[in-house]
Design a protein around this motif. Structure first.
Motif, PDB file in Angstrom:
ATOM      1  N   ALA A 170      -3.488   5.833  15.139  1.00 34.43           N
ATOM      2  CA  ALA A 170      -2.915   7.178  15.152  1.00 34.43           C
ATOM      3  C   ALA A 170      -3.628   8.130  14.200  1.00 34.43           C
ATOM      4  N   GLY A 171      -4.402   7.577  13.249  1.00 34.21           N
ATOM      5  CA  GLY A 171      -5.089   8.421  12.278  1.00 34.21           C
ATOM      6  C   GLY A 171      -4.148   9.059  11.269  1.00 34.21           C
ATOM      7  N   GLN A 172      -2.972   8.491  11.065  1.00 32.11           N
ATOM      8  CA  GLN A 172      -1.998   9.053  10.147  1.00 32.11           C
ATOM      9  C   GLN A 172      -2.023   8.315   8.814  1.00 32.11           C
ATOM     10  N   TRP A 173      -1.982   9.094   7.716  1.00 33.52           N
ATOM     11  CA  TRP A 173      -1.881   8.507   6.387  1.00 33.52           C
ATOM     12  C   TRP A 173      -0.473   7.979   6.194  1.00 33.52           C
ATOM     13  N   LEU A 174      -0.370   6.761   5.664  1.00 35.42           N
ATOM     14  CA  LEU A 174       0.922   6.144   5.422  1.00 35.42           C
ATOM     15  C   LEU A 174       1.282   6.128   3.939  1.00 35.42           C
ATOM     16  N   ALA A 175       0.274   6.012   3.075  1.00 35.33           N
ATOM     17  CA  ALA A 175       0.504   5.983   1.628  1.00 35.33           C
ATOM     18  C   ALA A 175      -0.821   6.241   0.928  1.00 35.33           C
ATOM     19  N   MET A 176      -0.751   6.649  -0.348  1.00 31.65           N
ATOM     20  CA  MET A 176      -1.960   6.933  -1.121  1.00 31.65           C
ATOM     21  C   MET A 176      -1.679   6.705  -2.596  1.00 31.65           C
ATOM     22  N   VAL A 177      -2.654   6.104  -3.294  1.00 33.96           N
ATOM     23  CA  VAL A 177      -2.559   5.871  -4.732  1.00 33.96           C
ATOM     24  C   VAL A 177      -3.872   6.301  -5.369  1.00 33.96           C
ATOM     25  N   LEU A 178      -3.789   7.008  -6.485  1.00 34.80           N
ATOM     26  CA  LEU A 178      -4.968   7.420  -7.245  1.00 34.80           C
ATOM     27  C   LEU A 178      -5.138   6.485  -8.427  1.00 34.80           C
ATOM     28  N   LEU A 179      -6.331   5.929  -8.595  1.00 29.64           N
ATOM     29  CA  LEU A 179      -6.627   5.031  -9.706  1.00 29.64           C
ATOM     30  C   LEU A 179      -7.658   5.688 -10.612  1.00 29.64           C
ATOM     31  N   PRO A 180      -7.216   6.343 -11.694  1.00 27.62           N
ATOM     32  CA  PRO A 180      -8.169   7.017 -12.587  1.00 27.62           C
ATOM     33  C   PRO A 180      -8.875   6.066 -13.538  1.00 27.62           C
TER      34      PRO A 180
ATOM     35  N   GLU B  74     -10.511   2.014 -14.383  1.00 27.04           N
ATOM     36  CA  GLU B  74     -11.007   0.784 -13.794  1.00 27.04           C
ATOM     37  C   GLU B  74     -10.036  -0.354 -14.100  1.00 27.04           C
ATOM     38  N   GLY B  75     -10.098  -1.392 -13.328  1.00 19.49           N
ATOM     39  CA  GLY B  75      -9.208  -2.527 -13.543  1.00 19.49           C
ATOM     40  C   GLY B  75      -8.769  -3.128 -12.230  1.00 19.49           C
ATOM     41  N   SER B  76      -7.769  -3.973 -12.284  1.00 16.09           N
ATOM     42  CA  SER B  76      -7.297  -4.679 -11.108  1.00 16.09           C
ATOM     43  C   SER B  76      -6.721  -3.710 -10.077  1.00 16.09           C
ATOM     44  N   ILE B  77      -7.023  -4.003  -8.828  1.00 14.41           N
ATOM     45  CA  ILE B  77      -6.505  -3.182  -7.739  1.00 14.41           C
ATOM     46  C   ILE B  77      -5.215  -3.772  -7.162  1.00 14.41           C
ATOM     47  N   VAL B  78      -4.788  -4.926  -7.675  1.00 13.59           N
ATOM     48  CA  VAL B  78      -3.636  -5.627  -7.115  1.00 13.59           C
ATOM     49  C   VAL B  78      -2.358  -4.782  -7.135  1.00 13.59           C
ATOM     50  N   PRO B  79      -1.985  -4.126  -8.265  1.00  9.47           N
ATOM     51  CA  PRO B  79      -0.759  -3.311  -8.236  1.00  9.47           C
ATOM     52  C   PRO B  79      -0.803  -2.224  -7.174  1.00  9.47           C
ATOM     53  N   ALA B  80      -1.965  -1.573  -7.002  1.00  6.96           N
ATOM     54  CA  ALA B  80      -2.090  -0.538  -5.977  1.00  6.96           C
ATOM     55  C   ALA B  80      -1.961  -1.132  -4.583  1.00  6.96           C
ATOM     56  N   VAL B  81      -2.539  -2.306  -4.369  1.00  8.97           N
ATOM     57  CA  VAL B  81      -2.445  -2.966  -3.064  1.00  8.97           C
ATOM     58  C   VAL B  81      -0.997  -3.292  -2.736  1.00  8.97           C
ATOM     59  N   ARG B  82      -0.255  -3.760  -3.732  1.00  9.46           N
ATOM     60  CA  ARG B  82       1.152  -4.101  -3.497  1.00  9.46           C
ATOM     61  C   ARG B  82       1.948  -2.848  -3.134  1.00  9.46           C
ATOM     62  N   THR B  83       1.718  -1.758  -3.865  1.00  8.33           N
ATOM     63  CA  THR B  83       2.427  -0.506  -3.593  1.00  8.33           C
ATOM     64  C   THR B  83       2.100   0.017  -2.201  1.00  8.33           C
ATOM     65  N   LEU B  84       0.805   0.042  -1.860  1.00  4.15           N
ATOM     66  CA  LEU B  84       0.382   0.566  -0.560  1.00  4.15           C
ATOM     67  C   LEU B  84       0.888  -0.296   0.588  1.00  4.15           C
ATOM     68  N   SER B  85       0.765  -1.609   0.441  1.00  2.00           N
ATOM     69  CA  SER B  85       1.183  -2.516   1.517  1.00  2.00           C
ATOM     70  C   SER B  85       2.662  -2.347   1.823  1.00  2.00           C
ATOM     71  N   GLN B  86       3.476  -2.344   0.778  1.00  2.00           N
ATOM     72  CA  GLN B  86       4.912  -2.249   0.987  1.00  2.00           C
ATOM     73  C   GLN B  86       5.296  -0.904   1.568  1.00  2.00           C
ATOM     74  N   ALA B  87       4.685   0.178   1.040  1.00  2.00           N
ATOM     75  CA  ALA B  87       5.013   1.513   1.536  1.00  2.00           C
ATOM     76  C   ALA B  87       4.593   1.684   2.992  1.00  2.00           C
ATOM     77  N   ALA B  88       3.389   1.202   3.338  1.00  4.50           N
ATOM     78  CA  ALA B  88       2.899   1.349   4.707  1.00  4.50           C
ATOM     79  C   ALA B  88       3.740   0.551   5.687  1.00  4.50           C
ATOM     80  N   VAL B  89       4.015  -0.704   5.344  1.00  9.01           N
ATOM     81  CA  VAL B  89       4.778  -1.568   6.251  1.00  9.01           C
ATOM     82  C   VAL B  89       6.212  -1.073   6.394  1.00  9.01           C
ATOM     83  N   ASP B  90       6.852  -0.738   5.276  1.00 15.57           N
ATOM     84  CA  ASP B  90       8.240  -0.252   5.343  1.00 15.57           C
ATOM     85  C   ASP B  90       8.329   1.047   6.135  1.00 15.57           C
TER      86      ASP B  90
END
Length: 250
Positions: free
Chosen positions: A112-122, A124-140
Motif C-alpha cells: 500500500a505504500g503507507q507508513w505504519l510507524a517511525m522512530v528517530l535514532l539520534p 549510535e547503539g543497539s537498534i533492538v529497542p527501535a525494532v521492538r517499538t516499530l514491530s509492535q506498532a506496525a502489527v497492532d
C-alpha cells in the motif's frame, strides 16, 4: 483547518523548531494510525501472493541515514550558551552532506505504500529497542484494521539479523524475513558437509540481472552475543542460502 494551501518548507521548519522529537512522537503515532485505509488493505493488489494464491501483508523496516551539517554557533558575552537542537553523532554518512548522522527507521506497508510507524535514532547503539517499538506498532495497527496477524510478514535488512532484533520482531506475532549477517554459519562442519548435497533452485534475476540460486540449509538456533542489548535472546530460524556466479577472482 481553514487553509487553502500548504506552507513552504522554510515556514514549516521555523514553526517546528520549538519541538523536540520526544514531544511529537505521540502525535506521529496518532497521525499514522488513522491514515490506514481498511478497504485498501483488504484489496488483493496491495498483498503479496504465495504459490498457492494466499495473500500476505509485507512490512518493510529499513534504516535511512541522514547527514546533519553543524555550523558554528554564535558566541558572545551577552549571549546564552549555544545549544544544538539537531542531535546526532559523528559517523559515516556516505554521500550525504554533514558532520553528524542520525538514523530514521520506518515501518512501511510494502503493497500500500503507507507508513505504519517511525522512530528517530539520534545516537549510535543497539537498534533492538527501535525494532521492538516499530514491530509492535506496525502489527497492532494492521490488526486493528482487520488484517490477520498470522498473514503478516516483517521484512528487514541485515541490521535486523541479530538474535535480539529477530526476537523483538517475532514477539509481535508476525512472520519474519531478514538477511542473516552470520557468514560463520557456512563454516560449520555440518553445513560444509551438507552444501555439496543440497538442491539448488534458480531465482528471478530481478532488476540487477544477476542469476542467483537458492537452497534450503535447515533450521538454526541463534543466541544473543555478549554485550548485546539482549544477550539472552534465543531464536530458531529457517535459513535459506543463496549463491551467484563469481565475476572476478578478486
Amino acid at each position: 483547518v481553514g487553509q487553502r494551501s500548504l506552507p513552504p518548507a522554510a515556514s514549516l521548519s521555523r514553526a517546528l523548531v520549538r519541538y523536540e522529537h520526544e514531544g511529537v512522537r505521540g502525535f506521529v503515532s496518532h497521525a499514522l494510525g488513522p491514515s490506514l485505509d481498511e478497504p485498501l488493505l483488504a484489496h488483493p493488489s496491495v498483498q503479496h501472493h504465495d504459490s498457492q494464491g494466499g495473500g500476505w501483508h509485507v512490512v518493510d523496516m529499513d534504516p535511512t541515514v541522514k547527514g546533519i551539517r553543524r555550523r558554528e554557533l554564535p558566541e558572545g558575552a551577552d549571549l546564552a550558551p549555544g545549544k544544538r537542537r539537531a542531535k546526532g553523532e559523528p559517523g559515516y554518512t556516505g554521500r550525504k552532506r554533514g558532520e553528524a548522522r542520525v538514523r530514521v527507521v520506518s515501518a512501511l506497508h510494502d503493497g500500500a505504500g503507507q507508513w505504519l510507524a517511525m522512530v528517530l535514532l539520534p545516537e549510535e547503539g543497539s537498534i533492538v529497542p527501535a525494532v521492538r517499538t516499530l514491530s509492535q506498532a506496525a502489527v497492532d495497527g494492521l490488526v486493528a484494521k482487520k488484517v490477520a496477524r498470522d498473514r503478516l510478514i516483517l521484512r528487514g535488512d541485515g541490521e535486523f539479523g541479530s538474535a535480539g532484533a529477530l526476537r523483538a520482531m517475532m514477539d509481535s506475532g508476525a512472520q519474519v524475513v531478514t538477511r542473516l549477517p552470520r557468514n560463520g554459519l557456512l563454516r560449520r562442519e555440518l553445513v560444509m558437509k551438507a552444501l555439496p548435497q543440497v538442491q539448488w533452485y534458480p531465482l528471478s534475476t530481478g532488476e540487477s540481472g544477476v542469476p542467483r540460486e537458492a537452497a534450503e540449509l535447515g533450521t538454526f538456533t541463534l543466541h544473543g552475543s555478549k554485550g548485546a542489548e539482549d544477550p539472552d535472546a534465543e531464536v530458531t530460524v529457517r535459513v535459506i542460502v543463496t549463491r551467484m556466479p563469481r565475476t572476478s577472482m578478486s
